[in-house]
Motif scaffolding. Structure first.
Motif, PDB file in Angstrom:
ATOM      1  N   HIS A  86      -4.684   4.357   0.410  1.00  0.00           N
ATOM      2  CA  HIS A  86      -5.651   4.909   1.358  1.00  0.00           C
ATOM      3  C   HIS A  86      -6.152   3.855   2.340  1.00  0.00           C
ATOM      4  CE1 HIS A  86      -5.695   8.501  -1.162  1.00  0.00           C
ATOM      5  NE2 HIS A  86      -6.351   9.110  -0.192  1.00  0.00           N
ATOM      6  N   LEU A  87      -6.233   2.608   1.910  1.00  0.00           N
ATOM      7  CA  LEU A  87      -6.615   1.549   2.843  1.00  0.00           C
ATOM      8  C   LEU A  87      -5.574   1.430   3.946  1.00  0.00           C
ATOM      9  CD1 LEU A  87      -8.362  -0.826   3.758  1.00  0.00           C
ATOM     10  CD2 LEU A  87      -7.121  -2.277   2.125  1.00  0.00           C
ATOM     11  N   GLY A  88      -4.296   1.482   3.568  1.00  0.00           N
ATOM     12  CA  GLY A  88      -3.234   1.427   4.572  1.00  0.00           C
ATOM     13  C   GLY A  88      -3.281   2.613   5.521  1.00  0.00           C
ATOM     14  N   LYS A  89      -3.507   3.807   4.967  1.00  0.00           N
ATOM     15  CA  LYS A  89      -3.617   4.998   5.821  1.00  0.00           C
ATOM     16  C   LYS A  89      -4.788   4.880   6.782  1.00  0.00           C
ATOM     17  CE  LYS A  89      -1.642   8.319   2.519  1.00  0.00           C
ATOM     18  NZ  LYS A  89      -1.926   9.487   1.658  1.00  0.00           N
ATOM     19  N   LEU A  90      -5.898   4.376   6.269  1.00  0.00           N
ATOM     20  CA  LEU A  90      -7.098   4.233   7.085  1.00  0.00           C
ATOM     21  C   LEU A  90      -6.815   3.392   8.330  1.00  0.00           C
ATOM     22  CD1 LEU A  90     -10.196   5.052   6.501  1.00  0.00           C
ATOM     23  CD2 LEU A  90     -10.501   2.626   6.094  1.00  0.00           C
ATOM     24  N   LEU A  91      -6.157   2.267   8.141  1.00  0.00           N
ATOM     25  CA  LEU A  91      -5.851   1.377   9.263  1.00  0.00           C
ATOM     26  C   LEU A  91      -4.806   1.987  10.187  1.00  0.00           C
ATOM     27  CD1 LEU A  91      -5.777  -2.040   7.367  1.00  0.00           C
ATOM     28  CD2 LEU A  91      -7.630  -1.064   8.725  1.00  0.00           C
ATOM     29  N   THR A  92      -3.823   2.693   9.610  1.00  0.00           N
ATOM     30  CA  THR A  92      -2.802   3.343  10.426  1.00  0.00           C
ATOM     31  C   THR A  92      -3.407   4.418  11.312  1.00  0.00           C
ATOM     32  OG1 THR A  92      -1.122   2.941   8.732  1.00  0.00           O
ATOM     33  CG2 THR A  92      -0.649   4.654  10.356  1.00  0.00           C
ATOM     34  N   TYR A  93      -4.264   5.252  10.734  1.00  0.00           N
ATOM     35  CA  TYR A  93      -4.905   6.321  11.500  1.00  0.00           C
ATOM     36  C   TYR A  93      -5.829   5.747  12.570  1.00  0.00           C
ATOM     37  CZ  TYR A  93      -3.509   9.192   7.473  1.00  0.00           C
ATOM     38  OH  TYR A  93      -2.817   9.819   6.485  1.00  0.00           O
ATOM     39  N   ALA A  94      -6.589   4.719  12.204  1.00  0.00           N
ATOM     40  CA  ALA A  94      -7.531   4.123  13.151  1.00  0.00           C
ATOM     41  C   ALA A  94      -6.794   3.567  14.365  1.00  0.00           C
ATOM     42  CB  ALA A  94      -8.343   3.026  12.468  1.00  0.00           C
ATOM     43  N   ALA A  95      -5.652   2.912  14.118  1.00  0.00           N
ATOM     44  CA  ALA A  95      -4.867   2.359  15.222  1.00  0.00           C
ATOM     45  C   ALA A  95      -4.267   3.462  16.074  1.00  0.00           C
ATOM     46  CB  ALA A  95      -3.766   1.458  14.665  1.00  0.00           C
ATOM     47  N   GLY A  96      -3.743   4.503  15.414  1.00  0.00           N
ATOM     48  CA  GLY A  96      -3.105   5.582  16.160  1.00  0.00           C
ATOM     49  C   GLY A  96      -4.075   6.393  16.993  1.00  0.00           C
ATOM     50  N   LEU A  97      -5.293   6.532  16.523  1.00  0.00           N
ATOM     51  CA  LEU A  97      -6.301   7.342  17.213  1.00  0.00           C
ATOM     52  C   LEU A  97      -7.219   6.513  18.099  1.00  0.00           C
ATOM     53  CD1 LEU A  97      -7.318   9.605  14.202  1.00  0.00           C
ATOM     54  CD2 LEU A  97      -6.051  10.351  16.213  1.00  0.00           C
ATOM     55  N   GLN A  98      -7.120   5.183  17.975  1.00  0.00           N
ATOM     56  CA  GLN A  98      -8.054   4.298  18.670  1.00  0.00           C
ATOM     57  C   GLN A  98      -9.493   4.653  18.304  1.00  0.00           C
ATOM     58  OE1 GLN A  98      -7.115   1.534  20.983  1.00  0.00           O
ATOM     59  NE2 GLN A  98      -5.424   1.947  19.583  1.00  0.00           N
ATOM     60  N   ALA A  99      -9.704   4.965  17.021  1.00  0.00           N
ATOM     61  CA  ALA A  99     -11.037   5.311  16.554  1.00  0.00           C
ATOM     62  C   ALA A  99     -11.940   4.088  16.562  1.00  0.00           C
ATOM     63  CB  ALA A  99     -10.956   5.900  15.138  1.00  0.00           C
ATOM     64  N   VAL A 100     -13.158   4.256  17.014  1.00  0.00           N
ATOM     65  CA  VAL A 100     -14.105   3.149  17.080  1.00  0.00           C
ATOM     66  C   VAL A 100     -14.904   3.041  15.788  1.00  0.00           C
ATOM     67  CG1 VAL A 100     -16.115   2.240  18.305  1.00  0.00           C
ATOM     68  CG2 VAL A 100     -14.247   3.280  19.582  1.00  0.00           C
ATOM     69  N   THR A 101     -15.211   4.168  15.167  1.00  0.00           N
ATOM     70  CA  THR A 101     -15.933   4.175  13.899  1.00  0.00           C
ATOM     71  C   THR A 101     -15.023   4.735  12.815  1.00  0.00           C
ATOM     72  OG1 THR A 101     -18.058   4.498  15.012  1.00  0.00           O
ATOM     73  CG2 THR A 101     -17.958   5.036  12.668  1.00  0.00           C
ATOM     74  N   VAL A 102     -14.876   3.986  11.735  1.00  0.00           N
ATOM     75  CA  VAL A 102     -13.979   4.373  10.644  1.00  0.00           C
ATOM     76  C   VAL A 102     -14.810   4.483   9.367  1.00  0.00           C
ATOM     77  CG1 VAL A 102     -11.954   3.731   9.297  1.00  0.00           C
ATOM     78  CG2 VAL A 102     -12.048   3.195  11.749  1.00  0.00           C
ATOM     79  N   VAL A 103     -14.705   5.632   8.701  1.00  0.00           N
ATOM     80  CA  VAL A 103     -15.481   5.892   7.486  1.00  0.00           C
ATOM     81  C   VAL A 103     -14.512   6.160   6.338  1.00  0.00           C
ATOM     82  CG1 VAL A 103     -17.201   7.364   6.390  1.00  0.00           C
ATOM     83  CG2 VAL A 103     -17.369   6.859   8.847  1.00  0.00           C
ATOM     84  N   TRP A 104     -14.630   5.391   5.271  1.00  0.00           N
ATOM     85  CA  TRP A 104     -13.833   5.602   4.065  1.00  0.00           C
ATOM     86  C   TRP A 104     -14.787   6.104   2.995  1.00  0.00           C
ATOM     87  CZ3 TRP A 104     -10.533   1.164   1.431  1.00  0.00           C
ATOM     88  CH2 TRP A 104      -9.692   1.742   0.477  1.00  0.00           C
TER      89      TRP A 104
END
Length: 320
Positions: A86-104
Motif C-alpha cells: 500500500h505504501l508503493g501504491k500510495l506513492l504511485t497514485y500520488a505521482a500519477g494524479l499530482q495529488a498535493v495532499t495524501v492520506v493513508w
C-alpha cells in the motif's frame, strides 16, 4: 447532587461493520458526511469526488478536493495493518494524479511506515502533505458504532497551522475564499427571505462550498452548491444512508411527473456508482461564484429552484 449513570466505551472491530474494504468501507468514507468527519480531523474541508479512480492500470480508493486550495486529495484505505504494497501504491497514485495532499488510512500503522511518512514530509516541498491516520470504532452499550480518526503522522507544524486556522475562524479572520463563501450564502439567504418560499433563509451562512436545508425526513436534504473552479452552481436533493439507492429508485418512478411539474429535466443519481449516497440535481453552468457582480442572478436562480424542488419533493419524500 444527583448521581449520574455513565456509559462505558467499548471498542468495535472494524470488520464487524465493514467486511469488505472496497465494496463497503471505501463507499462509506466517500460520502459527504463521513468525509467531513475525516476533514475535521485533518483541518481540511473536503469536497466529495471519485471512488476507485483509474491511475494507469491501478485504481486509487478515493480522490477528492481540498476546498481551501482547490487541490487534489488522495485517500488510500486499509482495514488492516499498513504494508509495503500500500505504501508503493500510495506513492504511485500520488505521482500519477499530482495529488498535493495524501492520506493513508489504516487500522494500525507499523513503525517503519509511520517513519516513511515522516521522512516524506521532511524532504518534499512545502505544499505537498502526507498524513497517516488510524481508524477506530467505538460504541456505548447497544448504540451505533461511531468512527474515530487518530493522526499518527502529519506534516511539520501542521498542528500549529490548524490551531491558527481554528483561531482565525473564531476571530472571524477567515481566509479570503471562506469569507467569500460565507458572504455568498448570506446573500442567498437574504434572497430566500424575500422569496418567502418553503426554503427559509433564517439560518447562519457557513464558510463552505455548500448549504443544506431540511425537507422533513431524515436522510434527505435540499442542498445548494457553488463551485468556483468548475464554474457552476447546483441545487440538489441529497439522499444519504444505506437505502439511498432504493429511495432514489422509488422517487425515479415518478420522474416524468416530477420533471413535468418543474418544467425542466433533472440529473438523477449523479453520484459515483460505488458511493452509497445519491443525489437528484439541477445545474446552472458557465457561472463564476467568485464574481460578486453576478451574485444577484445566481442567488435568484438558486432561491427559485430550491423552492421549486422543495415543492416537488417534500410530500413524495414523506410518503416513502
Amino acid at each position: 447532587m444527583k448521581e449520574q449513570t455513565l456509559g462505558r466505551l467499548q471498542r468495535v472491530e472494524l470488520r464487524t461493520v465493514w467486511t469488505n474494504e472496497p465494496a463497503e468501507f471505501t463507499p462509506w468514507l466517500a460520502e459527504r458526511d463521513n468525509l467531513q468527519i475525516l476533514g475535521d480531523t485533518l483541518g481540511l474541508e473536503l469536497e466529495p469526488g471519485s471512488v476507485e479512480k483509474e491511475v494507469g492500470s491501478f485504481r486509487a480508493d478515493i480522490v477528492c478536493k481540498d476546498i481551501g486550495t482547490g487541490s487534489l486529495v488522495l485517500i488510500e484505505n486499509q482495514l488492516e495493518q499498513t504494508d509495503h504494497d500500500h505504501l508503493g501504491k500510495l506513492l504511485t497514485y500520488a505521482a500519477g494524479l499530482q495529488a498535493v495532499t495524501v492520506v493513508w488510512l489504516a487500522e494500525g500503522f507499523r513503525d517503519e511506515h509511520r517513519a516513511a511518512l515522516d521522512w516524506l514530509n521532511e524532504i518534499t516541498q512545502q505544499d505537498a502533505r502526507f498524513f497517516g491516520l488510524e481508524i477506530e470504532l467505538w460504541q456505548i452499550g447497544d448504540s451505533p458504532a461511531a468512527p474515530k480518526f487518530n493522526i499518527v503522522s502529519k506534516p511539520n507544524d501542521w498542528s500549529r497551522s490548524v490551531a491558527q486556522s481554528a483561531r482565525a475562524t473564531d476571530d472571524a479572520e477567515l481566509s479570503e475564499l471562506r469569507l467569500l463563501q460565507r458572504k455568498y450564502w448570506t446573500g442567498l439567504h437574504d434572497r430566500l427571505k424575500v422569496a418567502g418560499g418553503p426554503v427559509g433563509g433564517n439560518r447562519k451562512a457557513q464558510p463552505q462550498s455548500w448549504m443544506a436545508y431540511g425537507i422533513g425526513l431524515g436522510g434527505f436534504q435540499l442542498c445548494a452548491m457553488m463551485n468556483a473552479w468548475e464554474k457552476f452552481v447546483r441545487v440538489e436533493l441529497y439522499i444519504s444512508g444505506e437505502d439511498a439507492s432504493e429511495r432514489l429508485d422509488l422517487l425515479a418512478r415518478n420522474k416524468n411527473e416530477i420533471e413535468g411539474e418543474l418544467g425542466y429535466p433533472l440529473k438523477w443519481g449523479d453520484q459515483s456508482s460505488e458511493a452509497r449516497d445519491r443525489r437528484i440535481s439541477y445545474y446552472l453552468g458557465d457561472v463564476d461564484p467568485a464574481d460578486e457582480s453576478d451574485w444577484a442572478r445566481q442567488h435568484e436562480w438558486l432561491a427559485k429552484h430550491l423552492n421549486e424542488m422543495h415543492r416537488a419533493f417534500v410530500q413524495r419524500v414523506k410518503d416513502l
